[in-house]
Design a protein around this motif. Sequence first.
Motif, short mmCIF file in Angstrom:
data_model
loop_
_atom_site.label_atom_id
_atom_site.label_comp_id
_atom_site.label_asym_id
_atom_site.label_seq_id
_atom_site.Cartn_x
_atom_site.Cartn_y
_atom_site.Cartn_z
N LEU A 168 0.81 -1.40 -0.04
CA LEU A 168 -0.05 -0.21 -0.07
C LEU A 168 0.85 1.19 0.11
CD1 LEU A 168 -3.10 -1.13 2.51
CD2 LEU A 168 -2.94 -1.04 0.03
N ASN A 169 1.89 1.26 0.47
CA ASN A 169 2.94 2.37 0.40
C ASN A 169 4.08 2.24 -0.59
OD1 ASN A 169 1.98 3.63 2.68
ND2 ASN A 169 2.62 2.46 4.19
N TYR A 172 7.30 -2.56 -2.42
CA TYR A 172 7.70 -3.87 -3.40
C TYR A 172 7.89 -3.39 -4.59
CZ TYR A 172 7.44 -6.33 1.07
OH TYR A 172 7.48 -6.56 2.56
N PHE A 173 6.85 -2.52 -5.40
CA PHE A 173 6.77 -2.21 -6.57
C PHE A 173 5.84 -1.20 -6.79
CE2 PHE A 173 3.27 -5.09 -5.86
CZ PHE A 173 2.23 -4.67 -6.84
N THR A 174 5.81 -0.50 -7.91
CA THR A 174 4.84 0.56 -8.30
C THR A 174 3.83 0.07 -9.42
OG1 THR A 174 6.86 2.24 -8.14
CG2 THR A 174 4.83 2.97 -9.13
N GLU A 175 2.59 0.22 -8.73
CA GLU A 175 1.42 -0.52 -9.49
C GLU A 175 1.33 0.34 -10.82
OE1 GLU A 175 -1.65 -0.65 -6.58
OE2 GLU A 175 -0.23 -1.21 -5.39
N GLU A 176 1.99 1.40 -10.97
CA GLU A 176 1.79 2.04 -12.26
C GLU A 176 2.83 1.51 -13.35
OE1 GLU A 176 1.95 3.64 -9.32
OE2 GLU A 176 -0.39 4.03 -9.33
N GLU A 177 3.67 0.66 -13.08
CA GLU A 177 4.84 0.17 -14.09
C GLU A 177 4.07 -0.57 -15.10
OE1 GLU A 177 8.25 -1.58 -11.96
OE2 GLU A 177 7.35 -0.86 -10.15
N ASN A 208 -8.25 6.97 7.36
CA ASN A 208 -7.01 7.70 6.91
C ASN A 208 -6.87 7.04 5.48
OD1 ASN A 208 -6.61 8.99 9.32
ND2 ASN A 208 -6.02 7.07 10.21
N ASN A 209 -7.36 6.10 5.09
CA ASN A 209 -7.05 5.54 3.62
C ASN A 209 -8.22 5.10 2.90
OD1 ASN A 209 -5.93 4.82 1.20
ND2 ASN A 209 -4.18 3.67 2.45
N LEU A 210 -9.10 5.85 2.40
CA LEU A 210 -10.26 5.12 1.67
C LEU A 210 -10.02 4.35 0.45
CD1 LEU A 210 -12.71 8.13 2.25
CD2 LEU A 210 -12.87 5.94 3.55
N ASP A 211 -8.59 4.59 0.13
CA ASP A 211 -8.24 4.04 -1.08
C ASP A 211 -7.57 2.73 -0.94
OD1 ASP A 211 -8.82 6.10 -2.46
OD2 ASP A 211 -6.77 6.78 -2.67
N ALA A 212 -7.67 2.12 0.42
CA ALA A 212 -7.05 0.85 0.68
C ALA A 212 -8.07 -0.30 0.54
CB ALA A 212 -6.59 0.81 2.36
N HIS A 213 -8.55 -0.35 -0.77
CA HIS A 213 -9.56 -1.40 -1.09
C HIS A 213 -9.08 -2.31 -2.12
CE1 HIS A 213 -10.26 1.00 -4.33
NE2 HIS A 213 -10.93 2.04 -3.48
#
Length: 277
Positions: A168-169, A172-177, A208-213
């Motif tokens: 989530l932070n 480990y990798f960037t999900e936009e890669e 604090n993180n509504l995107d954590a789905h």
Amino acid sequence: MKYISNLHTHTIYCDGKNTVEENIQYAIDNNLISLGFSGHSHFYIDDTSMSEENTIKYLEHVKKAKDIYKDKIQVYLGIEGDYYSNLNKDTDKEMGLDYRIASVHYIDDSKGSYFPIDMSRESFNNTLNYFGSIKEIIYRYYDNVIKMIENQKPDIIGHLDLVRKYNLNKEYFTEEEDWYIKKMDEVIDVIEKSRCIVEINTKLMNKNNLDAHYPNKYTIKKLLEKNIPITINTDAHKAININHYYIEAINELKKLGAKYIKILIDNEFKNIDIDKF
């Protein structure tokens, strides 16, 4: 009418903390229109899954509860079938299931060893050390998702990108890669052909993180663009979490352009206008 429903509910028969009755009573008290149970399918190396004995008890218990509470709430019998449990439409009929959520919690090394991807950060790091590359873990995970969809033909795909749990932070990798997006696009194409419903899993969401789905916003947008049906599940392991951040998820989905949510009511999955939630 508020169409709040949750089909991803665990009980004391696996790693849940509450009984079938306690979960149902909470759902009634909080005005859910339907509640589905989804015990973890038996997988011999997974201590959080139902034992073979508990699976039998679970199936019998929920079937009885469906009838007992029919005048107060619609109760449905499901299961969360791990990929390695090898459940399918035939086993669904044998167990008398109303639906099956299919999930990937492990990957394997093709030599008979299994590695969890969501048990703990420590175990995830051990998996990473074994395979030596985050890409290898991601590819193996999504290859399992693809095989699960094509071969086991589930009704719902559980926490589609669970492999992101400790990312989530962006540790480990960037999900936009490009490599990650390309692999996810491959998975989405398979989902589109399958007509499976994709679960929007709210378990990790918080104030604090509504995107954590699960899945992430980028993936949800692609699902919506391809008219792939979605449903909201809370992955409740405690009764008090049955409606966990449900309305917040609805509001997030509205912002992303969602028009309908699939709900299991009156013994079928129906498209419900998102404005009715």
